[in-house]
Write a protein that holds these residues in place. Structure first.
Motif, short mmCIF file in Angstrom:
data_model
loop_
_atom_site.label_atom_id
_atom_site.label_comp_id
_atom_site.label_asym_id
_atom_site.label_seq_id
_atom_site.Cartn_x
_atom_site.Cartn_y
_atom_site.Cartn_z
N GLN A 47 -6.32 4.22 -56.07
CA GLN A 47 -6.67 5.30 -56.97
C GLN A 47 -6.97 4.78 -58.37
N TRP A 66 2.94 13.52 -61.47
CA TRP A 66 2.73 12.53 -60.42
C TRP A 66 3.84 12.56 -59.38
N GLN A 67 5.04 12.90 -59.80
CA GLN A 67 6.13 13.05 -58.83
C GLN A 67 5.81 14.19 -57.87
N TYR A 121 2.79 15.47 -57.31
CA TYR A 121 1.55 15.09 -56.61
C TYR A 121 1.88 14.32 -55.33
N TRP A 122 2.76 13.32 -55.44
CA TRP A 122 3.09 12.49 -54.28
C TRP A 122 4.09 13.16 -53.35
N ARG A 157 2.08 15.37 -51.07
CA ARG A 157 0.87 14.77 -50.50
C ARG A 157 0.89 14.64 -48.98
N ASP A 189 -2.29 15.49 -46.70
CA ASP A 189 -2.95 14.44 -45.92
C ASP A 189 -3.04 14.79 -44.44
#
Length: 178
Positions: free
Chosen positions: A15, A30-31, A33-34, A37, A41
């Motif tokens: 990325q 970001w915490q 986001y992941w 995910r 996915d």
């Protein structure tokens, strides 16, 4: 031998930091986001639901753009393997929006006899089911799985495949020529 490739960190670059910074520099973003995910996915949730779970307005275009850079040397290697008659396939953890963008953007995806996008097969690495799904479709030939994430390589080995922890194209070339 069939070579089953991961996409990101092997063929496509990780990325883009520059694009990521336009999305957010807040660690909490970001915490989230992941954390959410894997369901995105696997195709368990839509983009709208994913971004609702992350807690931010949808940033689908920026998210897709952050993952689009490819390694031209790796793409050339794929072409050479295909031209030499090697069977190649792809197993990638990727949401549907990203998969559609890659298919529109990169005609070299047609080199793969199998494109196992997690969003379309309902399984994501390192789940053994993702590897079993590929094996069922590729047959009983020996499969070499190539990924930059050691956890995924180890999962492929547990599924009965050979594994190569990708750290660069030279190491991969050595394994392919051995």
């Amino acid at each position: 031998m069939i070579v089953l490739f991961d996409m990101f960190g092997v063929i496509a670059r990780d990325q883009s930091r520059a694009v990521m910074d336009t999305m957010s520099t807040d660690p909490a973003f970001w915490q989230a986001y992941w954390a959410h995910r894997p369901a995105y996915d696997r195709g368990d949730v839509t983009a709208a639901e994913y971004w609702r779970r992350v807690g931010y307005p949808p940033m689908v275009e920026q998210d897709v753009a952050s993952w689009t850079e490819v390694d031209d040397e790796m793409v050339a290697l794929l072409g050479a393997l295909h031209a030499a008659g090697r069977r190649i396939a792809l197993l990638s953890n990727i949401p549907e929006d990203h998969a559609r963008d890659f298919e529109r953007r990169y005609p070299w995806l047609d080199l793969f006899e199998l494109r196992a996008f997690s969003c379309r097969i309902g399984h994501a690495k390192p789940s053994i089911e993702a590897f079993e799904w590929c094996r069922e479709r590729l047959g009983d030939d020996e499969i070499l799985f190539v990924d930059d994430q050691l956890e995924n390589v180890e999962a492929a080995r547990r599924a009965g495949m050979r594994g190569h922890h990708f750290t660069g194209i030279d190491g991969l070339r050595a394994v392919l020529h051995a």
